[in-house]
Scaffold this motif. Sequence first.
Motif, PDB file in Angstrom:
ATOM      1  N   GLY A  15       0.815  -1.212   0.000  1.00  0.00           N
ATOM      2  CA  GLY A  15       0.000   0.000   0.000  1.00  0.00           C
ATOM      3  C   GLY A  15       0.846   1.259   0.000  1.00  0.00           C
ATOM      4  O   GLY A  15       0.554   2.219  -0.727  1.00  0.00           O
ATOM      5  N   PHE A  16       1.914   1.251   0.785  1.00  0.00           N
ATOM      6  CA  PHE A  16       2.775   2.433   0.833  1.00  0.00           C
ATOM      7  C   PHE A  16       3.628   2.576  -0.410  1.00  0.00           C
ATOM      8  O   PHE A  16       3.982   3.691  -0.785  1.00  0.00           O
ATOM      9  CB  PHE A  16       3.620   2.444   2.103  1.00  0.00           C
ATOM     10  N   VAL A  83      -3.914  12.506   7.659  1.00  0.00           N
ATOM     11  CA  VAL A  83      -5.274  12.777   8.149  1.00  0.00           C
ATOM     12  C   VAL A  83      -5.411  14.259   8.467  1.00  0.00           C
ATOM     13  O   VAL A  83      -6.392  14.911   8.065  1.00  0.00           O
ATOM     14  CB  VAL A  83      -5.594  11.904   9.385  1.00  0.00           C
ATOM     15  N   ARG A  84      -4.424  14.812   9.138  1.00  0.00           N
ATOM     16  CA  ARG A  84      -4.452  16.242   9.484  1.00  0.00           C
ATOM     17  C   ARG A  84      -4.513  17.115   8.235  1.00  0.00           C
ATOM     18  O   ARG A  84      -5.283  18.082   8.170  1.00  0.00           O
ATOM     19  CB  ARG A  84      -3.229  16.591  10.316  1.00  0.00           C
ATOM     20  N   VAL A  96     -10.161  10.883   3.755  1.00  0.00           N
ATOM     21  CA  VAL A  96      -9.484  10.574   5.015  1.00  0.00           C
ATOM     22  C   VAL A  96      -9.471   9.072   5.288  1.00  0.00           C
ATOM     23  O   VAL A  96      -8.554   8.554   5.927  1.00  0.00           O
ATOM     24  CB  VAL A  96     -10.163  11.323   6.181  1.00  0.00           C
ATOM     25  N   VAL A  97     -10.456   8.353   4.755  1.00  0.00           N
ATOM     26  CA  VAL A  97     -10.617   6.928   5.044  1.00  0.00           C
ATOM     27  C   VAL A  97      -9.375   6.095   4.693  1.00  0.00           C
ATOM     28  O   VAL A  97      -8.950   5.266   5.509  1.00  0.00           O
ATOM     29  CB  VAL A  97     -11.888   6.370   4.366  1.00  0.00           C
ATOM     30  N   PRO A  98      -8.740   6.267   3.523  1.00  0.00           N
ATOM     31  CA  PRO A  98      -7.558   5.434   3.246  1.00  0.00           C
ATOM     32  C   PRO A  98      -6.452   5.595   4.296  1.00  0.00           C
ATOM     33  O   PRO A  98      -5.873   4.597   4.741  1.00  0.00           O
ATOM     34  CB  PRO A  98      -7.087   5.920   1.871  1.00  0.00           C
ATOM     35  N   LEU A 101      -7.535   3.749   7.412  1.00  0.00           N
ATOM     36  CA  LEU A 101      -7.431   2.296   7.269  1.00  0.00           C
ATOM     37  C   LEU A 101      -5.980   1.832   7.308  1.00  0.00           C
ATOM     38  O   LEU A 101      -5.653   0.835   7.956  1.00  0.00           O
ATOM     39  CB  LEU A 101      -8.109   1.836   5.982  1.00  0.00           C
ATOM     40  N   PHE A 102      -5.112   2.548   6.598  1.00  0.00           N
ATOM     41  CA  PHE A 102      -3.690   2.222   6.654  1.00  0.00           C
ATOM     42  C   PHE A 102      -3.179   2.367   8.086  1.00  0.00           C
ATOM     43  O   PHE A 102      -2.341   1.592   8.543  1.00  0.00           O
ATOM     44  CB  PHE A 102      -2.872   3.125   5.727  1.00  0.00           C
ATOM     45  N   GLY A 103      -3.687   3.358   8.792  1.00  0.00           N
ATOM     46  CA  GLY A 103      -3.301   3.547  10.177  1.00  0.00           C
ATOM     47  C   GLY A 103      -3.702   2.369  11.045  1.00  0.00           C
ATOM     48  O   GLY A 103      -2.934   1.928  11.906  1.00  0.00           O
ATOM     49  N   ALA A 104      -4.900   1.835  10.812  1.00  0.00           N
ATOM     50  CA  ALA A 104      -5.355   0.669  11.572  1.00  0.00           C
ATOM     51  C   ALA A 104      -4.466  -0.542  11.297  1.00  0.00           C
ATOM     52  O   ALA A 104      -4.096  -1.278  12.222  1.00  0.00           O
ATOM     53  CB  ALA A 104      -6.808   0.363  11.233  1.00  0.00           C
ATOM     54  N   VAL A 105      -4.095  -0.735  10.030  1.00  0.00           N
ATOM     55  CA  VAL A 105      -3.216  -1.858   9.681  1.00  0.00           C
ATOM     56  C   VAL A 105      -1.835  -1.654  10.300  1.00  0.00           C
ATOM     57  O   VAL A 105      -1.248  -2.584  10.866  1.00  0.00           O
ATOM     58  CB  VAL A 105      -3.125  -2.042   8.150  1.00  0.00           C
ATOM     59  N   ALA A 106      -1.311  -0.428  10.199  1.00  0.00           N
ATOM     60  CA  ALA A 106       0.004  -0.146  10.772  1.00  0.00           C
ATOM     61  C   ALA A 106      -0.010  -0.352  12.281  1.00  0.00           C
ATOM     62  O   ALA A 106       0.940  -0.917  12.848  1.00  0.00           O
ATOM     63  CB  ALA A 106       0.437   1.285  10.428  1.00  0.00           C
TER      64      ALA A 106
END
Length: 117
Positions: A15-16, A83-84, A96-98, A101-106
Amino acid sequence: MFLATAVLSVLLALGFIAAGLPKALAHPSAKAEAHHLGHSVVTFRVIGMLELAGAAGAVLGLWLRPLGVTAVTALLVLLAGAVRAHLRAKDALKAVVPAALFGAVALAVLLLRLAAS
């Protein structure tokens, strides 16, 4: 637990790579996004390179735990900044959602790595 960490780390890295490569190469769509978010193209290229480095660190961190923890933590900081930036630009929630979501996975990867110690 290693298998879950490995799968999530690879997904996070992919993803990154997908997000960071256009920024690092200053693709026209990334240039437009940079201007929309109030960043210079140079700043966005640096962000892209940091995302690529974080992706590499997330995968290499499967064998070098301190590197993995550091890389995933840095990616979380980048995601908080994303996000900010989207909120500051008053983007719709779908922008903001992607990052969320990436934050949740990280965060899941980070917690799995810390639990494995």
